[in-house]
Design a protein around this motif. Structure first.
Motif, PDB file in Angstrom:
ATOM      1  N   PHE A 180      -6.437 -10.600  19.868  1.00  0.00           N
ATOM      2  CA  PHE A 180      -5.668 -11.366  21.055  1.00  0.00           C
ATOM      3  C   PHE A 180      -6.773 -12.349  21.485  1.00  0.00           C
ATOM      4  CE2 PHE A 180      -3.080 -12.879  23.949  1.00  0.00           C
ATOM      5  CZ  PHE A 180      -1.580 -13.178  23.429  1.00  0.00           C
ATOM      6  N   ASP A 181      -6.790 -13.752  21.056  1.00  0.00           N
ATOM      7  CA  ASP A 181      -8.040 -14.451  21.708  1.00  0.00           C
ATOM      8  C   ASP A 181      -9.555 -13.674  21.710  1.00  0.00           C
ATOM      9  OD1 ASP A 181      -6.273 -16.429  22.250  1.00  0.00           O
ATOM     10  OD2 ASP A 181      -5.929 -15.716  24.401  1.00  0.00           O
ATOM     11  N   GLY A 182      -9.897 -13.066  20.561  1.00  0.00           N
ATOM     12  CA  GLY A 182     -11.066 -12.439  20.415  1.00  0.00           C
ATOM     13  C   GLY A 182     -10.978 -11.121  20.951  1.00  0.00           C
ATOM     14  N   GLU A 183     -10.280 -10.439  21.716  1.00  0.00           N
ATOM     15  CA  GLU A 183     -10.151  -9.189  22.311  1.00  0.00           C
ATOM     16  C   GLU A 183      -9.197  -8.151  21.578  1.00  0.00           C
ATOM     17  OE1 GLU A 183     -12.626  -8.345  24.268  1.00  0.00           O
ATOM     18  OE2 GLU A 183     -13.343  -9.940  25.334  1.00  0.00           O
ATOM     19  N   SER A 184      -9.738  -7.026  21.040  1.00  0.00           N
ATOM     20  CA  SER A 184      -8.777  -6.287  20.575  1.00  0.00           C
ATOM     21  C   SER A 184      -7.779  -5.697  21.550  1.00  0.00           C
ATOM     22  CB  SER A 184      -9.538  -4.861  20.136  1.00  0.00           C
ATOM     23  OG  SER A 184     -10.198  -4.489  21.410  1.00  0.00           O
ATOM     24  N   ALA A 185      -6.434  -5.670  20.784  1.00  0.00           N
ATOM     25  CA  ALA A 185      -5.137  -5.337  21.693  1.00  0.00           C
ATOM     26  C   ALA A 185      -4.386  -4.932  20.255  1.00  0.00           C
ATOM     27  CB  ALA A 185      -4.520  -6.697  22.031  1.00  0.00           C
ATOM     28  N   ARG A 186      -3.310  -4.150  21.261  1.00  0.00           N
ATOM     29  CA  ARG A 186      -2.081  -3.444  20.295  1.00  0.00           C
ATOM     30  C   ARG A 186      -1.075  -4.309  20.082  1.00  0.00           C
ATOM     31  NH1 ARG A 186      -5.620   0.628  19.880  1.00  0.00           N
ATOM     32  NH2 ARG A 186      -5.014   2.602  20.927  1.00  0.00           N
ATOM     33  N   SER A 187      -0.879  -4.810  18.873  1.00  0.00           N
ATOM     34  CA  SER A 187       0.044  -5.856  18.358  1.00  0.00           C
ATOM     35  C   SER A 187       1.324  -5.223  18.668  1.00  0.00           C
ATOM     36  CB  SER A 187      -0.218  -6.449  17.193  1.00  0.00           C
ATOM     37  OG  SER A 187      -0.245  -5.394  16.039  1.00  0.00           O
ATOM     38  N   CYS A 188       1.644  -3.813  18.638  1.00  0.00           N
ATOM     39  CA  CYS A 188       2.948  -3.393  18.976  1.00  0.00           C
ATOM     40  C   CYS A 188       3.415  -3.160  20.452  1.00  0.00           C
ATOM     41  CB  CYS A 188       2.997  -1.846  18.348  1.00  0.00           C
ATOM     42  SG  CYS A 188       2.105  -0.728  19.297  1.00  0.00           S
ATOM     43  N   LEU A 189       2.253  -3.649  21.314  1.00  0.00           N
ATOM     44  CA  LEU A 189       2.636  -3.586  22.438  1.00  0.00           C
ATOM     45  C   LEU A 189       2.703  -5.090  23.149  1.00  0.00           C
ATOM     46  CD1 LEU A 189       0.845  -0.473  24.013  1.00  0.00           C
ATOM     47  CD2 LEU A 189       2.924  -0.902  22.966  1.00  0.00           C
ATOM     48  N   THR A 190       3.000  -5.904  22.334  1.00  0.00           N
ATOM     49  CA  THR A 190       3.084  -7.417  22.740  1.00  0.00           C
ATOM     50  C   THR A 190       3.991  -8.062  21.989  1.00  0.00           C
ATOM     51  OG1 THR A 190       0.540  -7.436  22.760  1.00  0.00           O
ATOM     52  CG2 THR A 190       1.502  -9.566  22.794  1.00  0.00           C
ATOM     53  N   PHE A 191       4.889  -8.824  22.743  1.00  0.00           N
ATOM     54  CA  PHE A 191       6.030  -9.391  21.986  1.00  0.00           C
ATOM     55  C   PHE A 191       5.547 -10.848  21.243  1.00  0.00           C
ATOM     56  CE2 PHE A 191       8.289  -7.046  25.432  1.00  0.00           C
ATOM     57  CZ  PHE A 191       9.082  -6.613  24.466  1.00  0.00           C
ATOM     58  N   ALA A 192       5.862 -11.219  20.219  1.00  0.00           N
ATOM     59  CA  ALA A 192       5.507 -12.247  19.394  1.00  0.00           C
ATOM     60  C   ALA A 192       5.558 -13.864  20.305  1.00  0.00           C
ATOM     61  CB  ALA A 192       6.300 -12.438  18.098  1.00  0.00           C
ATOM     62  N   VAL A 193       6.406 -13.565  21.034  1.00  0.00           N
ATOM     63  CA  VAL A 193       6.788 -15.038  22.056  1.00  0.00           C
ATOM     64  C   VAL A 193       5.692 -14.868  23.081  1.00  0.00           C
ATOM     65  CG1 VAL A 193       9.178 -15.312  21.851  1.00  0.00           C
ATOM     66  CG2 VAL A 193       8.096 -13.576  23.570  1.00  0.00           C
ATOM     67  N   GLN A 194       4.838 -14.152  23.380  1.00  0.00           N
ATOM     68  CA  GLN A 194       3.702 -13.882  24.284  1.00  0.00           C
ATOM     69  C   GLN A 194       2.380 -14.366  23.713  1.00  0.00           C
ATOM     70  OE1 GLN A 194       3.984  -9.553  25.547  1.00  0.00           O
ATOM     71  NE2 GLN A 194       3.249 -10.618  27.313  1.00  0.00           N
ATOM     72  N   ALA A 195       2.414 -14.669  22.308  1.00  0.00           N
ATOM     73  CA  ALA A 195       1.197 -15.293  21.465  1.00  0.00           C
ATOM     74  C   ALA A 195       1.358 -16.949  21.236  1.00  0.00           C
ATOM     75  CB  ALA A 195       1.336 -14.589  20.129  1.00  0.00           C
ATOM     76  N   ASP A 196       2.429 -17.170  22.049  1.00  0.00           N
ATOM     77  CA  ASP A 196       2.517 -18.760  22.001  1.00  0.00           C
ATOM     78  C   ASP A 196       1.439 -19.241  22.427  1.00  0.00           C
ATOM     79  OD1 ASP A 196       3.850 -21.196  21.420  1.00  0.00           O
ATOM     80  OD2 ASP A 196       4.546 -20.964  23.575  1.00  0.00           O
ATOM     81  N   GLY A 197       0.637 -20.166  21.662  1.00  0.00           N
ATOM     82  CA  GLY A 197      -0.379 -20.973  22.057  1.00  0.00           C
ATOM     83  C   GLY A 197      -1.962 -20.151  22.182  1.00  0.00           C
ATOM     84  N   HIS A 198      -1.743 -18.853  21.462  1.00  0.00           N
ATOM     85  CA  HIS A 198      -2.841 -17.906  21.509  1.00  0.00           C
ATOM     86  C   HIS A 198      -3.378 -17.973  20.177  1.00  0.00           C
ATOM     87  CE1 HIS A 198      -3.085 -16.780  25.763  1.00  0.00           C
ATOM     88  NE2 HIS A 198      -1.707 -16.621  25.750  1.00  0.00           N
ATOM     89  N   GLU A 199      -4.470 -17.418  20.097  1.00  0.00           N
ATOM     90  CA  GLU A 199      -5.242 -17.098  18.776  1.00  0.00           C
ATOM     91  C   GLU A 199      -5.440 -15.853  18.287  1.00  0.00           C
ATOM     92  OE1 GLU A 199      -9.538 -18.645  17.651  1.00  0.00           O
ATOM     93  OE2 GLU A 199      -8.289 -20.297  18.629  1.00  0.00           O
ATOM     94  N   ILE A 200      -4.892 -15.772  17.145  1.00  0.00           N
ATOM     95  CA  ILE A 200      -4.768 -14.007  16.705  1.00  0.00           C
ATOM     96  C   ILE A 200      -5.505 -13.914  15.363  1.00  0.00           C
ATOM     97  CG2 ILE A 200      -3.210 -12.340  15.802  1.00  0.00           C
ATOM     98  CD1 ILE A 200      -2.655 -13.080  18.753  1.00  0.00           C
ATOM     99  N   THR A 201      -6.247 -12.782  15.504  1.00  0.00           N
ATOM    100  CA  THR A 201      -6.817 -12.438  14.167  1.00  0.00           C
ATOM    101  C   THR A 201      -6.592 -11.377  13.682  1.00  0.00           C
ATOM    102  OG1 THR A 201      -8.984 -13.531  15.298  1.00  0.00           O
ATOM    103  CG2 THR A 201      -9.255 -12.316  13.182  1.00  0.00           C
ATOM    104  N   THR A 202      -6.375 -11.100  12.355  1.00  0.00           N
ATOM    105  CA  THR A 202      -5.930  -9.902  11.777  1.00  0.00           C
ATOM    106  C   THR A 202      -6.879  -9.277  10.721  1.00  0.00           C
ATOM    107  OG1 THR A 202      -4.910 -10.626   9.890  1.00  0.00           O
ATOM    108  CG2 THR A 202      -3.516 -10.420  11.856  1.00  0.00           C
ATOM    109  N   VAL A 203      -6.878  -8.364  10.150  1.00  0.00           N
ATOM    110  CA  VAL A 203      -7.722  -7.841   9.036  1.00  0.00           C
ATOM    111  C   VAL A 203      -7.978  -8.707   8.054  1.00  0.00           C
ATOM    112  CG1 VAL A 203      -6.051  -6.600   7.726  1.00  0.00           C
ATOM    113  CG2 VAL A 203      -8.612  -5.661   8.125  1.00  0.00           C
ATOM    114  N   GLU A 204      -6.901  -9.548   7.812  1.00  0.00           N
ATOM    115  CA  GLU A 204      -7.055 -10.462   6.578  1.00  0.00           C
ATOM    116  C   GLU A 204      -7.885 -11.786   6.851  1.00  0.00           C
ATOM    117  OE1 GLU A 204      -3.955  -9.408   7.728  1.00  0.00           O
ATOM    118  OE2 GLU A 204      -2.640  -8.805   6.133  1.00  0.00           O
ATOM    119  N   GLY A 205      -8.173 -11.500   8.156  1.00  0.00           N
ATOM    120  CA  GLY A 205      -9.105 -12.730   8.693  1.00  0.00           C
ATOM    121  C   GLY A 205     -10.810 -12.251   8.471  1.00  0.00           C
ATOM    122  N   LEU A 206     -11.067 -11.103   8.129  1.00  0.00           N
ATOM    123  CA  LEU A 206     -12.112 -10.732   8.167  1.00  0.00           C
ATOM    124  C   LEU A 206     -13.085 -11.320   6.839  1.00  0.00           C
ATOM    125  CD1 LEU A 206     -12.186  -6.958   9.431  1.00  0.00           C
ATOM    126  CD2 LEU A 206     -12.726  -9.073  10.696  1.00  0.00           C
TER     127      LEU A 206
END
Lengths: 293, 161
Positions: B55-81
């Motif tokens: 989440f903006d370059g820092e590791s975080a649990r995606s199950c403890l964040t609501f999708a709406v909270q990611a509005d305007g933010h940058e997410i990287t998943t394993v597919e991005g490696l």
């Protein structure tokens, strides 16, 4: 499982936050880091009908050093506390303890205010607030008030905040001169909830006499538990092993009231408290003595 | 109460705009709305680490964040490696070479935890690696080969710099 539906608000200013909380009162919960609230919502243990997300309120995420205090916004992330130079220098106990809070993945999101307001007896930050004699600033629409940490925690997951209030700021006094510190806990695995833990501060006068002691325990009752009588056994004295042993026995047998859980019986928790009290007192004392040289 | 909220976010460098229910977890959003099923869902209470993302370059649990909270933010998943399957990220290549996985369920979360860890600790000791892995559960390997893989990755990533 998945959370029950809720109405979502993401205000940008404290003013909007207070309006929303005034409007919705007890129906609304604040979403800070979400590292305790969202699991509880996923399990539907908690089903707030309104969620007020504080993550876009930029004015709540500061950490700033002033003359004798550090001021921390309630939305400052635990990971930022961990790497902050002012905290390292002036409240070394907090610096030492923050890495014990869960894992980096949790600390990246988790906030100081969220953990304090959640008031989980097994959490580190409420214990640290009590040990550090922090002051907490609450706001509502009609004004603000300061609470001492000792008046803030009102029992299991309960605080002195009223339904229209929000915690906005934490004031941490600099460690007093000639103060040693130590934080230790025992958990089944690193990052798990600890079975027992203690935050310890020892302040010496110039004659090596113990001026003030703080002994505050986690998972030892229905909130952070301060062993006031054990502290008094040490204060005013030149501390030796015998005094340390009696303070540890008194705190672990008479003052804490652990409940026991799947990982540790009450007896084992008391045993851990005894051992951790001795170890942290010795380390804190040694650190305090080093400042006298 | 099926209030839908518009969310615009960047995932692995691509911008997406979607309408979501406020209660949708970021983990479910990535999997079901975007089809990025590399992010795995295990315990859904932040313990197992399978859903870890950046989440903006820092590791975080995606199950403890609501999708709406990611509005305007940058997410990287394993597919991005990895650029593609023939050009794995050195961390992925190391997991392959050192047998750092068996069933692979925990692997995406472990990789996304280790990316920032190795950036912040380019020369980790075995103790530091084990400590950093403590936020991710693996029920197959006994962790030894995962530790080896992370160590190997730290060496590879030094060379490739």
């Amino acid at each position: 499982m998945k959370p029950a539906p809720f109405e979502y608000h993401a205000p940008n200013t404290i003013e909007e936050v207070l309006d929303l909380k005034y409007q919705h009162g007890d129906e609304a919960k604040f979403l800070a880091g979400g590292q305790s609230l969202v699991p509880a919502m996923n399990f539907r243990i908690v089903q707030p009908s309104v969620l007020i997300d504080l993550n876009r309120v930029d004015e709540l995420s500061f950490i700033k050093e002033e003359k004798n205090v550090i001021r921390v916004g309630s939305m400052a992330r635990e990971r930022h506390l961990e790497f902050n130079d002012s905290i390292k220098k002036h409240t070394p106990l907090l610096h030492e303890a923050v890495p014990f809070i869960a894992h980096p993945q949790i600390r990246n999101r988790g906030t100081i205010g969220g953990s304090i307001v959640n008031a989980d007896p097994a959490a580190e930050l409420p214990v640290l607030m009590l040990a550090l004699s922090a002051r907490l600033k609450a706001k509502n629409k009609s004004g603000e008030r300061w609470l001492d940490a000792k008046d803030f925690f009102a029992g299991m997951f309960t605080t002195a905040l009223t339904p229209d209030e929000v915690l906005v700021e934490i004031e941490l006094p600099f460690a007093e001169k000639n103060t040693g510190w130590s934080f230790m806990e025992v958990a089944p695995r690193s990052g798990d909830y600890a079975m027992m833990g203690v935050a310890t501060l020892v302040t010496l006068d110039n004659n090596k006499k113990c001026k003030q002691v703080k002994l505050v325990y986690l998972n030892a009752g229905d909130g952070p538990v301060e062993a006031i009588e054990a502290e008094k056994l040490l204060e005013g004295n030149i501390v030796n092993d015998e005094l340390i042993n009696s303070a540890a026995s008194h705190a672990s047998e008479k003052e804490i009231t652990p409940f026991g859980n799947i990982h540790a019986s009450v007896d084992f928790q008391r045993h851990l408290a005894n051992s951790l009290t001795k170890q942290t007192l010795k380390q804190a004392l040694q650190r305090a003595e080093e400042t006298l040289v | 109460m099926t209030q839908k909220i518009s969310v615009t976010l960047t995932v692995n460098g691509t911008e997406y705009k979607k309408e979501v229910e406020s209660r949708m977890l970021l983990s479910d959003f990535l999997r079901h709305e975007l089809g990025l099923t590399g992010t795995h869902v295990g315990c859904e209470h932040g313990v197992c680490g399978a859903c870890t993302i950046l989440f903006d370059g820092e590791s975080a649990r995606s199950c403890l964040t609501f999708a709406v909270q990611a509005d305007g933010h940058e997410i990287t998943t394993v597919e991005g490696l990895a650029k593609n399957k023939d050009n794995l990220h050195p961390l992925q290549q190391s997991f392959w070479e050192a047998h750092g996985l068996q069933c692979g369920y925990c692997t995406p979360g472990i990789l996304m935890s280790m990316i920032p860890f190795l950036k912040q600790n380019p020369n980790p000791t075995e103790d530091e690696i084990r400590h950093a892995l403590s936020g991710n559960l693996c029920r197959c390997t006994g962790y030894q080969h995962i530790v080896d893989a992370v160590k190997l990755a730290s060496e590879k990533m030094k060379v490739s710099k």
